[in-house]
Every structure is written in C-alpha cells, then in structure tokens.
Design an enzyme around this catalytic site. Structure first.
Site, PDB file in Angstrom:
ATOM      1  N   GLN A 215       4.230   4.872  20.768  1.00  0.00           N
ATOM      2  CA  GLN A 215       3.802   4.683  22.152  1.00  0.00           C
ATOM      3  C   GLN A 215       2.634   3.725  22.276  1.00  0.00           C
ATOM      4  O   GLN A 215       2.203   3.414  23.385  1.00  0.00           O
ATOM      5  CB  GLN A 215       3.399   6.037  22.764  1.00  0.00           C
ATOM      6  CG  GLN A 215       4.550   6.988  22.947  1.00  0.00           C
ATOM      7  CD  GLN A 215       5.594   6.459  23.893  1.00  0.00           C
ATOM      8  OE1 GLN A 215       5.298   5.695  24.803  1.00  0.00           O
ATOM      9  NE2 GLN A 215       6.832   6.843  23.689  1.00  0.00           N
TER      10      GLN A 215
ATOM     11  N   HIS B 283       5.479  14.099  19.000  1.00  0.00           N
ATOM     12  CA  HIS B 283       6.897  13.992  19.358  1.00  0.00           C
ATOM     13  C   HIS B 283       7.686  14.712  18.267  1.00  0.00           C
ATOM     14  O   HIS B 283       7.230  14.786  17.118  1.00  0.00           O
ATOM     15  CB  HIS B 283       7.232  12.496  19.373  1.00  0.00           C
ATOM     16  CG  HIS B 283       8.605  12.130  19.846  1.00  0.00           C
ATOM     17  ND1 HIS B 283       9.727  12.270  19.063  1.00  0.00           N
ATOM     18  CD2 HIS B 283       9.028  11.610  21.019  1.00  0.00           C
ATOM     19  CE1 HIS B 283      10.783  11.841  19.743  1.00  0.00           C
ATOM     20  NE2 HIS B 283      10.393  11.443  20.933  1.00  0.00           N
TER      21      HIS B 283
ATOM     22  N   ASP C 208       1.702   7.652  14.055  1.00  0.00           N
ATOM     23  CA  ASP C 208       2.908   7.380  14.837  1.00  0.00           C
ATOM     24  C   ASP C 208       2.502   6.448  15.975  1.00  0.00           C
ATOM     25  O   ASP C 208       1.850   6.860  16.929  1.00  0.00           O
ATOM     26  CB  ASP C 208       3.467   8.712  15.373  1.00  0.00           C
ATOM     27  CG  ASP C 208       4.576   8.520  16.402  1.00  0.00           C
ATOM     28  OD1 ASP C 208       4.880   7.355  16.758  1.00  0.00           O
ATOM     29  OD2 ASP C 208       5.130   9.528  16.865  1.00  0.00           O
TER      30      ASP C 208
ATOM     31  N   LYS D 138      10.469   0.164  21.935  1.00  0.00           N
ATOM     32  CA  LYS D 138       9.368   0.593  22.807  1.00  0.00           C
ATOM     33  C   LYS D 138       8.348  -0.521  23.016  1.00  0.00           C
ATOM     34  O   LYS D 138       7.353  -0.349  23.705  1.00  0.00           O
ATOM     35  CB  LYS D 138       8.681   1.829  22.224  1.00  0.00           C
ATOM     36  CG  LYS D 138       9.636   3.014  22.057  1.00  0.00           C
ATOM     37  CD  LYS D 138       9.023   4.312  22.457  1.00  0.00           C
ATOM     38  CE  LYS D 138       9.796   5.497  21.898  1.00  0.00           C
ATOM     39  NZ  LYS D 138      10.595   6.166  22.923  1.00  0.00           N
TER      40      LYS D 138
ATOM     41  N   CYS E 103      10.842  15.379  24.361  1.00  0.00           N
ATOM     42  CA  CYS E 103      10.905  15.571  22.903  1.00  0.00           C
ATOM     43  C   CYS E 103       9.558  16.032  22.363  1.00  0.00           C
ATOM     44  O   CYS E 103       9.148  15.659  21.258  1.00  0.00           O
ATOM     45  CB  CYS E 103      11.362  14.304  22.173  1.00  0.00           C
ATOM     46  SG  CYS E 103      13.031  13.837  22.607  1.00  0.00           S
TER      47      CYS E 103
END
Lengths: 149, 418
Positions: free
Chosen positions: B215, B135, B212, B238, B376
């Site tokens: 998600q 991202h 990261d 999220k 993104c």
C-alpha cells in the site's frame, strides 16, 4: 435515485431489514445450520422445526446487510407451514428470480419477489441467497458451516 | 509529457490533477450513467497510457523468452526485463539489482521469504512478530510456516485509533523472535506504523524485518536503505502497473544465504541427475519463464510515478485525505476507523444502521467505486468488533470533486435508509 436502486431497496426490504421476522434462537430445533459469506464476513444461522415432513416453525439469527437480513426474514415467512418436499423448487424459483429473472413458474414466490431487484447487482446475489443455502444445509443435516463460496 | 516537469525544476505545486487524469484512459469511463469516481485504489490502481503502451509495444515488437535465446528478439526481451529490474532497484533505492526478485505480487514475495528464509530457521519455541494491521497475505504465510515448524505467531496490537502499540512491540520481540513482518501502510484503515523505530528495535535484537509495501509504493517515497529493512515486498498493480507482477527486495547478504523455493528452468547453473547447481541471486528465485511483459509494464509504471514525483503525489493525496476526512466526519452517524496521526489516503468508515455492502451498492449506482467488506484484514475488523467497513482509498488522479461525489452518495444512502 436510480430506478435500479429503487427496485433493489423496496419498502418491503426495508421493513424486513429494520424489523426482521422470526429472528431469534430456537432451542430443540429438529434441524439447524450455520452459513457464512466470506466476502463480507456475514453469518446466519437457520433453525427448523420439522414434523411429519412439514416445516412447523422456522427462525434465524444473524444476518448482515439489508438484502441478507430481509431475505432471511422473508424466507422464514415463506417457509412456515410448507412441506419439506416443496422447499427445493421454491429455492430454485427464488434463485432464478435473483439471478436471471427467468422464473420457471414451478412455485409461487409471493413476497419473495421483492428481491427481484438483486439481479441487477450480481455482487449481491450471495447476500440474497445466504439464508437459503443455510436452509439447504440444515435440511441436509450438514455439520460443517456452509459457505457461499 | 510530464516527464520533463521535474527535470526543469518546477515546484511540486505544478502538480496538475487534470493533466494527470488525462494519462489514465479508464477515468473517462461512465458507470451506470455517471462519471466514474474510482476510489478503490487500495484494491488496485488504474493504469496510465504509458503502461498500456509499454505492454503493447513489448508484445508487438519484442516478445521472446529471456536469458536463453541467441536471436535478436530474445536479446531485446532480456535487456528490457533486466532493465526493469534496474528500474525497481532505483525506485526502492536498493544497493544492487541482484537484490530484486521478480514475483507475482506481494503475496508471493511474503511466501517466498516464509518458505525460503524463515522455514529453515524456525523451530518449536521460536516466534515471528506481526501486527494487528496486517493484510491476510502478511499473516497466513507465517501461520503456514509456524504450523510446519512448531513456531508461534505473535501479534502487536493496535489501539482504538488504529495506532501500532510500540510498547507492546518492545515486549513481544524476544530472544526467540526470528523475524518481524509489518506493513508500511494499513490497507484497511491507512495507519502508518513507526517503521524506523520498528526496524531499529528489531535490529538491536538481531532480528530481521520484512516490510509489506503493497500500500505504500504508490503513495510514499520508499528507500529500503534508509528504512534499513531486510525484505521489502510490493505488487505492481497497486502502483499503476499490471497485475501478476511484483518484486521482493532482500538484502544481498541474506538473499545469498537462502535456498531456492521453487525449482525449474532459469534458476539453475547446471543440472545432472546426480546433482544440480543453483543459479546466483536473483535468478535462483525466478524458476520458469517469468512475467516478462509484466516486468516491463511495471517499469513503465514506476517511471511514470517518478515523472510525477512521489513528493508531489504525497502532497496531493494528503490534501484529498484532509478534505475527505473533513467532509465525511461531518456526516451524522458516520464513524471513521483509523484516526491515528499520520496516515495514508485511506478513509475506512461505517454508517449507523447500514451495512457496508449496502453503502457500496448505493455508491456504485452513482458511479462511485469503493470497497466494502473486511479488506482481507479480518483480524483487524475483529479488533473493532465489526464485520467490515466501507473504504474509500485515493490515488494521485483523484479529485476533491470525487470526494464530493462520495459524500453526496453517502448522504443519499442515509436518506434511503432513514
């Protein structure tokens, strides 16, 4: 299908999406500019041939979604033979059409009215106006690509 | 309350999506005359009543500033804020709550590591390794520090299926690599890079790894100690929590070595005009009044996820992914991006002759909310030579019926554009 959807995707929009008019590069154009919609990554390039304050020829390249492509195509048709001094009021009229629907009535929109359905979809206004913002940039002789943001 | 389900030892098959849906008030909304099918969970998730109530309860009963008041409300706010930190620690299975820094979200967490950890360690000739799946929030912060230090950003490519190219990764991590930063789940196409191997190889070469997790947290069990990563970043919104709050996990020994990146109140021990002593971790990285309500809401969200059980969620989403893949793959002219084996419940696709925005608008008129665009992740879209995709991303409250609504909407779009 919903009425809103039918209003947005009129036959004329599909016609200009599938067979865009004046979509080709123009060598030696007197004015040109690139526009970019960062929201969707779409790019459009607008070329103008202006002589004695009149748009003799106009073309575009790129596009994207049905709305952006059809809008660019319809715009080129609406501009040919038009005086440069009339462009601003035409854009304003068009902008009202696709946002609040309240057209001040200072210019005849003709076929551009097919894009009136966009006002029910605020997220798509930038698609409809990308070519127009790019046109403005070309007329203003801006060197940096214009963005809808 | 679902809280008791795991306690009484019911198997994961006790997962009841209709009961879960009742926990999310917004799912009763109607959009343009249709039942809402919210399939934009990779952008943000909806909030269960437990989170909405936790925020309301805090602001109605306990609101005060933290870490400084002598009065009762300040103590309550401080206790709840620090309890939220402990909840995050437990959720990630970090060793200590000192390793948890509250931030605005994943973006801020990555920027914190870029500025406080990476920047002082980088110079010309050094490099940072990321993947083509990232991202923008796990690309641009590194570009900024590279530009400031003369270091370089190296990118691990993906193949046509969207799989992380481990062979290329092995070659890219070199003696001057100072950090590997990689996503756990691709937000755009759902790929799960082989994190354990990625971390193991980096550590063999003495390179720390940032993951990261934006998600991942709502879909998969996360254990930072099992992953052995050095940094882990995620956003509350999220994972069914509020916007504006997230957390950075950083291995304690590394976090101790990092200087503050923002100055202000709460991050100091003593201040004089001659010299300021900074606070210990994690307060050193939390300048200013934090998002107290957000942290409390986030803790409520994580407790909610735990009450359902992450294994049960993963299994439900796998079923949705399989069903959606089967339904969509059967539609002529539809291409799915991200077909690597082992992926999260994200289906990214294009339709021949149609722009993703048109697909998105048509689905919207049917109450089906998806994302259309580059997600993104513009470099990944460039990898495929497309401006963007339409993306349906699932969460624990989605149903097969909503997949049917998506498929029916796509068929309608095809008819309209035929």
């Amino acid at each position: 299908m919903s009425g809103e959807l039918r209003d947005l995707y009129q036959q004329l929009i599909f016609d200009h999406y599938k067979a865009p008019r004046n979509r080709h590069p123009m060598h030696g154009a007197s004015h040109e500019a690139e526009g970019h919609n960062p929201l969707c990554g779409d790019n459009v390039k607008v070329y103008l041939e202006i002589e004695d304050g009149v748009i003799r020829d106009v073309a575009f390249e790129g596009g994207g979604c049905a709305i952006a492509t059809a809008s660019a195509s319809l715009m080129t048709e609406a501009l040919k033979g038009r005086k440069v001094e009339e462009v601003q009021s035409l854009f304003e009229e068009f902008h009202h059409l696709v946002t609040d629907g309240e057209a001040p009535g200072r210019a005849e929109l003709g076929k551009l009215e097919a894009l009136a359905g966009v006002r029910e979809f605020p997220a798509r206004v930038k698609c409809a106006t990308l070519a127009w913002h790019t046109l403005n940039a070309a007329l203003a002789g801006r060197e940096r690509p214009v963005s809808t943001e | 309350m679902k809280m008791d389900r795991e306690v009484v030892g019911l198997p994961a098959t006790a997962f009841d999506v209709q009961r879960v849906r009742e926990d999310f008030p917004i799912l009763a909304e109607r959009v343009r005359g249709h039942a809402l099918a919210y399939l934009d969970n990779a952008a943000t998730t909806q909030k269960p009543a437990a989170v909405i109530e936790a925020l309301g309860r805090y602001y109605r009963h306990d609101n005060a500033n933290v870490h400084r008041g002598v009065h009762a409300l300040s103590q309550r706010a401080t206790d709840q804020y620090e309890a939220a930190r402990e909840t995050v620690r437990r959720f990630l299975n970090a060793e200590s709550a000192r390793e948890i820094v509250f931030v605005r979200g994943t973006t801020e967490a990555v920027n914190l590591v870029a500025q406080s950890y990476a920047r002082p360690r980088l110079g010309p000739g050094d490099d940072i390794v990321v993947s083509a799946l990232e991202h923008h929030s796990n690309i641009v912060p590194w570009q900024l520090v590279c530009a400031a230090t003369g270091a370089q950003l190296r990118v691990v490519p993906v193949d046509e299926s969207g799989a992380f190219q481990f062979d290329a990764y092995e070659k890219l991590v070199g003696p001057r690599t100072r950090l590997v930063a990689v996503t756990q789940v691709s937000n755009a196409i759902g790929t799960l890079p082989p994190l354990e191997r990625i971390v193991a190889l980096a550590h063999e070469r003495k390179v720390p790894v940032l993951v990261d997790g934006a998600q991942a947290v709502s879909h998969l069990p996360v254990d930072v100690r099992a992953l052995d990563c050095d940094f882990y970043a995620f956003s509350g919104h999220k994972v069914f929590g509020p916007t504006g709050i997230g957390a950075l996990y950083a291995r304690g020994s590394i976090l101790e070595s990092m200087p503050p990146w923002q100055g202000g109140g709460d991050m100091i021990r003593t201040v004089t005009f001659a010299k300021t002593d900074f606070a210990d971790i994690p307060a050193r990285f939390e300048a200013g009044t934090p998002n107290i309500g957000g942290a409390i809401g986030l803790a409520a969200a994580l407790d909610y996820v735990e009450s359902i059980g992450r294994a049960a969620i993963a299994s439900h989403e796998q079923d949705l992914l399989d069903y959606a893949t089967e339904r969509l793959a059967a539609i002529p002219g539809l291409r799915i991006y991200g077909t690597a084996p082992g992926k999260a419940a994200i289906v990214s696709f294009t339709l021949e002759g149609m722009h993703p925005h048109d697909v998105g608008t048509i689905l919207d008129t049917l109450g089906v909310a998806i994302r259309a665009g580059h997600h993104c992740a513009m470099p990944l879209m460039q990898r495929y030579g497309i401006p963007g995709t339409a993306r349906a991303s699932f969460a624990l409250y989605n149903t097969r019926g909503e997949v049917d609504a998506l498929a029916a909407g796509i068929e309608e779009a095809r008819r309209l554009f035929a």
